[in-house]
Design an enzyme around this catalytic site. Structure first.
Site, PDB file in Angstrom:
ATOM      1  CB  CYS A   1     -10.499  15.223 -76.555  1.00 53.29           C
ATOM      2  SG  CYS A   1      -9.745  13.503 -76.159  1.00 53.29           S
TER       3      CYS A   1
ATOM      4  CD  GLN B   1      -7.073   7.961 -71.793  1.00 54.14           C
ATOM      5  OE1 GLN B   1      -6.104   7.897 -71.374  1.00 54.14           O
ATOM      6  NE2 GLN B   1      -7.460   9.078 -72.446  1.00 54.14           N
TER       7      GLN B   1
ATOM      8  CB  THR C   1      -1.522   6.153 -99.004  1.00 54.01           C
ATOM      9  OG1 THR C   1      -2.188   5.857-100.327  1.00 54.01           O
ATOM     10  CG2 THR C   1      -0.312   5.745 -98.721  1.00 54.01           C
TER      11      THR C   1
HETATM   12  N1  PLP Z   1     -11.542   7.633 -76.476  1.00 53.05           N
HETATM   13  C1  PLP Z   1     -11.172   8.147 -75.338  1.00 53.05           C
HETATM   14  C2  PLP Z   1     -11.501   7.324 -74.068  1.00 53.05           C
HETATM   15  C3  PLP Z   1     -10.188   9.204 -75.267  1.00 53.05           C
HETATM   16  O1  PLP Z   1      -9.973   9.648 -74.081  1.00 53.05           O
HETATM   17  C4  PLP Z   1      -9.873   9.772 -76.416  1.00 53.05           C
HETATM   18  C5  PLP Z   1      -8.918  11.090 -76.534  1.00 53.05           C
HETATM   19  O2  PLP Z   1      -8.907  11.808 -75.559  1.00 53.05           O
HETATM   20  C6  PLP Z   1     -10.463   9.191 -77.545  1.00 53.05           C
HETATM   21  C7  PLP Z   1     -11.536   8.260 -77.536  1.00 53.05           C
HETATM   22  C8  PLP Z   1     -10.085   9.774 -79.118  1.00 53.05           C
HETATM   23  O3  PLP Z   1      -8.870   9.346 -79.291  1.00 53.05           O
HETATM   24  P1  PLP Z   1      -7.944  10.104 -80.616  1.00 53.05           P
HETATM   25  O4  PLP Z   1      -7.348  11.160 -79.976  1.00 53.05           O
HETATM   26  O5  PLP Z   1      -7.046   9.059 -80.979  1.00 53.05           O
HETATM   27  O6  PLP Z   1      -8.992  10.340 -81.673  1.00 53.05           O
END
Ligand code: PLP
Length: 375
Positions: free
Chosen positions: A317, A173, A231
């Site tokens: 997420c 972030q 790849t």
């Molecule tokens: N770390 C943090 C603080 C995040 O906010 C997120 C995704 O929201 C991730 C890791 C994971 O990222 P990615 O979507 O690229 O796997």
């Protein structure tokens, strides 16, 4: 879905920037495998290496420090799985890709607590480090995805190193949202993600400091200097680098901060009981986590969505569900208040009109407080 939309969920995923799209379209024109020695292969290799140079420059590292991955989740997993420390310490507000990756090892996992603003208690972390002479793997994020709170990573890095530990920073972030160099954080390794800064999905990077050796998570060919087989996704990597090149400039950051500050002051002026979490802590310029007491987050999210506005509650997420935020819980926020928390995150495409529309919709929600239909 028809009608005007206002997208205020950049911490979940930021829309693709035009620069990233253009770089990807150009990369799609080149066919070949970056590992092949012929002309076509070398053309793809050139795309990947130029991207590596650009990202390395943003982080103040040598290009060889950059290991491209499929996501920051993969980078976080690789950092944890690729080193052998007997114990792992993670902050109480880390992302699931740190917490669950640590739990998936057979090692001892300890939690470093945070204060009421969600800032890591550095003294408690030092106590944990001092409890055992075995060096620890310590993971602390540079900025939190739910609240935007920035951690004192430079100070934490010094404490970790004084105890002989490895310091991993999840900078997903914070990257390209303010100064974020490997040296300034004192990190031994760092994870970044493309889609949080206006690059495409499916690209991330693990940044590995000079002298740190990690086992790969994905075994196979010799890609990424034997540190990550597979790849390379050249078009996604090109888009990632193009986004990294333009993201987070002064003009963009100042504009976003002014819009976020306006949103917060207008929210506080609503005739309803409002909480803005970690309001006075050091935070990202684009994030606000707020609650209107008595308005459940799931209800708020649906109501805003019906008005054409996308925000999220806590971390969006993975689940798409509204779950209690472990971040707010770690901050000591009572469950009833945490149940009302929504995250609004701005970005490169946010306009004043977006804030107008959000405030109009939030104002209608605030007007429901005390009414029985406010879920
Ligand atoms: N770390 C943090 C603080 C995040 O906010 C997120 C995704 O929201 C991730 C890791 C994971 O990222 P990615 O979507 O690229 O796997």
């Amino acid at each position: 879905m028809g009608g005007e939309r206002t997208y205020l969920d950049h911490n979940a995923s930021s829309p693709l920037r035009p620069e990233a799209r253009a770089a990807m379209l150009a990369a799609f024109e080149v066919s070949g495998n970056a590992s092949s020695v012929h002309h076509e292969g070398r053309a793809v290799r050139a795309i990947v290496e130029r991207a590596r140079d650009l990202i390395a420059a943003r982080l103040g590292v040598e290009p060889r420090a950059v290991v491209f991955t499929s996501s920051a989740s993969e980078a976080n997993n690789q950092a944890i799985a690729g080193l052998d420390h007997r114990r792992i310490i993670v902050s109480a507000v880390e992302h699931a890709s740190i917490v669950h990756a640590a739990e998936a090892t057979a090692r001892k996992v300890q939690i470093a607590p945070v204060d009421g603003d969600g800032v890591v208690d550095v003294d408690r972390l030092a106590d944990l480090l001092g409890e055992d002479s075995a060096p620890a793997f310590v993971a602390v994020m540079a900025a939190n995805n739910e609240t935007g709170v920035r951690q004192p990573v430079a100070e934490i890095g010094q404490v970790v190193h004084a105890h002989g530990g490895h310091f991993h920073v999840d900078a997903v972030q914070a990257f390209a949202r303010g100064a974020c160099s490997l040296a300034a954080t004192g990190a031994d390794s760092m994870a970044i993600s493309s889609h949080k800064i206006g690059g495409p999905h499916g690209a991330g990077a693990l940044i590995v400091a000079e002298g740190v050796r990690m086992r790969p998570l994905i075994h196979g060919g010799g890609q990424e200097a034997y540190r990550r087989a597979g790849t390379e996704n050249a078009a996604a990597i090109a888009g990632f680098a193009a986004a990294a090149e333009v993201a987070g400039g002064d003009e963009e950051r100042n504009r976003i901060k002014a819009l976020r500050d306006r949103l917060e002051s207008e929210t506080e002026a609503l005739a309803a009981p409002v909480t803005i979490f970690a309001r006075n802590a050091p935070r990202l310029d684009n994030t606000t986590c707020l609650a209107i007491t008595g308005i459940d987050a799931a209800f708020a999210l649906m109501s805003l969505d019906l008005d054409g506005i996308a925000v999220s509650s806590g971390s969006a997420c993975s689940s798409g569900k509204v779950e209690r935020s472990h971040v707010l819980t770690a901050m000591g926020v009572p469950d009833a208040l945490a149940a009302s928390a929504i995250r609004v995150s701005l970005g490169w495409s946010t306009t004043a009109r977006d804030i107008d529309r959000f405030m109009a919709s939030l104002g209608r929600l605030a007007g429901r407080v005390g009414r029985s239909d406010a879920a």
